[in-house]
Design an enzyme around this catalytic site. Structure first.
Site, mmCIF file in Angstrom:
data_model
loop_
_atom_site.group_PDB
_atom_site.id
_atom_site.type_symbol
_atom_site.label_atom_id
_atom_site.label_comp_id
_atom_site.label_asym_id
_atom_site.label_seq_id
_atom_site.Cartn_x
_atom_site.Cartn_y
_atom_site.Cartn_z
ATOM 1 N N ILE A 296 0.827 -1.207 0.000
ATOM 2 C CA ILE A 296 0.000 0.000 0.000
ATOM 3 C C ILE A 296 0.862 1.258 0.000
ATOM 4 C CG2 ILE A 296 -0.250 0.190 2.521
ATOM 5 C CD1 ILE A 296 -3.004 0.813 -0.116
ATOM 6 N N SER B 236 11.643 0.807 7.314
ATOM 7 C CA SER B 236 11.094 -0.515 7.013
ATOM 8 C C SER B 236 12.192 -1.552 7.177
ATOM 9 C CB SER B 236 10.546 -0.570 5.589
ATOM 10 O OG SER B 236 10.181 -1.883 5.226
ATOM 11 N N ARG B 237 11.849 -2.680 7.737
ATOM 12 C CA ARG B 237 12.836 -3.749 7.880
ATOM 13 C C ARG B 237 13.147 -4.438 6.557
ATOM 14 N NH1 ARG B 237 13.856 -4.813 13.160
ATOM 15 N NH2 ARG B 237 12.285 -4.213 14.701
ATOM 16 N N LYS C 297 -5.578 2.953 7.508
ATOM 17 C CA LYS C 297 -6.708 2.239 8.101
ATOM 18 C C LYS C 297 -6.373 0.746 8.205
ATOM 19 C CE LYS C 297 -8.039 -0.086 4.408
ATOM 20 N NZ LYS C 297 -8.243 -1.536 4.350
ATOM 21 N N ASP D 106 -10.548 -6.028 6.702
ATOM 22 C CA ASP D 106 -9.581 -5.056 6.203
ATOM 23 C C ASP D 106 -10.162 -4.307 5.002
ATOM 24 O OD1 ASP D 106 -6.578 -4.101 6.246
ATOM 25 O OD2 ASP D 106 -7.061 -4.543 4.169
#
Length: 308
Positions: free
Chosen positions: A14, A36-37, A90, A168
């Site tokens: 996303i 971010s990993r 969200k 979701d």
């Protein structure tokens, strides 16, 4: 005008598909870093965690949290404690009550906390809301069905506690519903289909109403193949209104009256920039409360295991 320097935290599908382009297209916003990993963006400073970002990263004003909802509360708290504005993808969290301390933190720090519902910014949603204010609504039906393997490939978190499963996408429909109807609705019954190997539902049927007894039903399913369905049908005394394409098209008795290209995330970031100018907050939890009540009231049915 000073640019709002934003860091994206969590760089999955996303974030790549929507957030990067939306920030680039939003006046007054700039992408300053990524945390971010597992992923990075060429030319943008990268950090493994939000803690590393806040400690060692470039100057930023805000973070956009695109991580799975199970970890967002702690990340939002860390960002607010560091004096940053916070935008939440969200759903804003895994539960309703965990948002209250964040709202209090944001108010005390005079920082923006923005719980986003991108589907509310679909182009036909506001025209639908305006039209329904003039009608006597007789019934509402939501048909929201998509293929989880297309939209969430390999994303195991969605099947864990707090991942929401089919809610979701379903919460997108509920975010539109709670925007376009003139009165609040509440869940009266739910049937939830849980794969035998998952902790979140793959399908759900909801019955809702408002204080006046308006009949509202919703069908959510993650097993749809072929054409995807993101439709809300509203029967009124002046005809049937259909919102289709996730809120991109509005029709009355089959005749299109509003339709436009998708600019949901650009609208979200435009709203975020305006909120941060004064440190205002925008945290509407109505869609999340409906999901929580569906879990509370839902009859749980076990179905075949899900294999990605």
């Amino acid at each position: 005008m000073t640019e709002l320097r934003i860091a994206i935290v969590g760089f999955g599908k996303i974030a790549r598909d929507q957030h990067v382009g939306a920030i680039a297209a939003t006046a007054g916003a700039t992408l300053a870093a990524v945390a971010s990993r597992n992923a990075s963006l060429p030319g943008v400073p990268h950090f493994a965690t939000i803690e590393e970002l806040l400690e060692k990263g470039p100057p930023i004003d805000a973070v956009s949290l695109c991580t799975p909802p199970q970890v967002r509360r702690a990340q939002a708290a860390a960002a607010l404690a560091a004096g940053k504005h916070v935008m939440l993808e969200k759903p804003p969290g895994t539960g309703v009550a965990e948002l209250d301390p964040l709202i209090a933190m944001a108010e005390e720090a005079k920082r923006t906390l923005f719980a986003t519902w991108h589907s509310r910014y679909a182009p036909a949603v506001e025209p639908a809301r305006a039209w329904l204010l003039t009608q006597r609504i007789k019934s509402v039906h939501i048909n929201w069905k998509e293929d989880v393997r297309v939209w969430h490939p390999g994303q195991g978190w969605i099947w864990e506690p707090g991942g929401l499963g089919v809610f979701d996408p379903g919460i997108n429909a509920l975010s539109i519903l709670t925007r376009i109807l003139p009165r609040p609705v509440f869940v009266t019954a739910a049937e939830l289909a849980f794969p035998a190997n998952c902790q979140a539902p793959i399908a759900a049927n909801l019955t809702l109403s408002d204080i006046g007894g308006l009949p509202v039903t919703a069908e959510f399913d993650f097993r749809q193949t072929g054409p995807q369905s993101w439709d809300i049908l509203v029967e009124t005394d002046q005809g049937r209104m259909t919102l289709s394409g996730g809120g991109r098209r509005m029709a009355i008795d089959g005749e299109t009256v509003a339709e436009a290209p998708d600019q949901e995330y650009r609208e979200l970031y435009g709203r975020f920039v305006k909120l941060t100018a004064t440190g205002a907050r925008d945290v509407d939890l109505a869609p999340l409360r409906l999901v929580a009540d569906a879990f509370l009231l839902g009859r749980r049915n076990i179905v075949e295991p899900f294999v990605d």
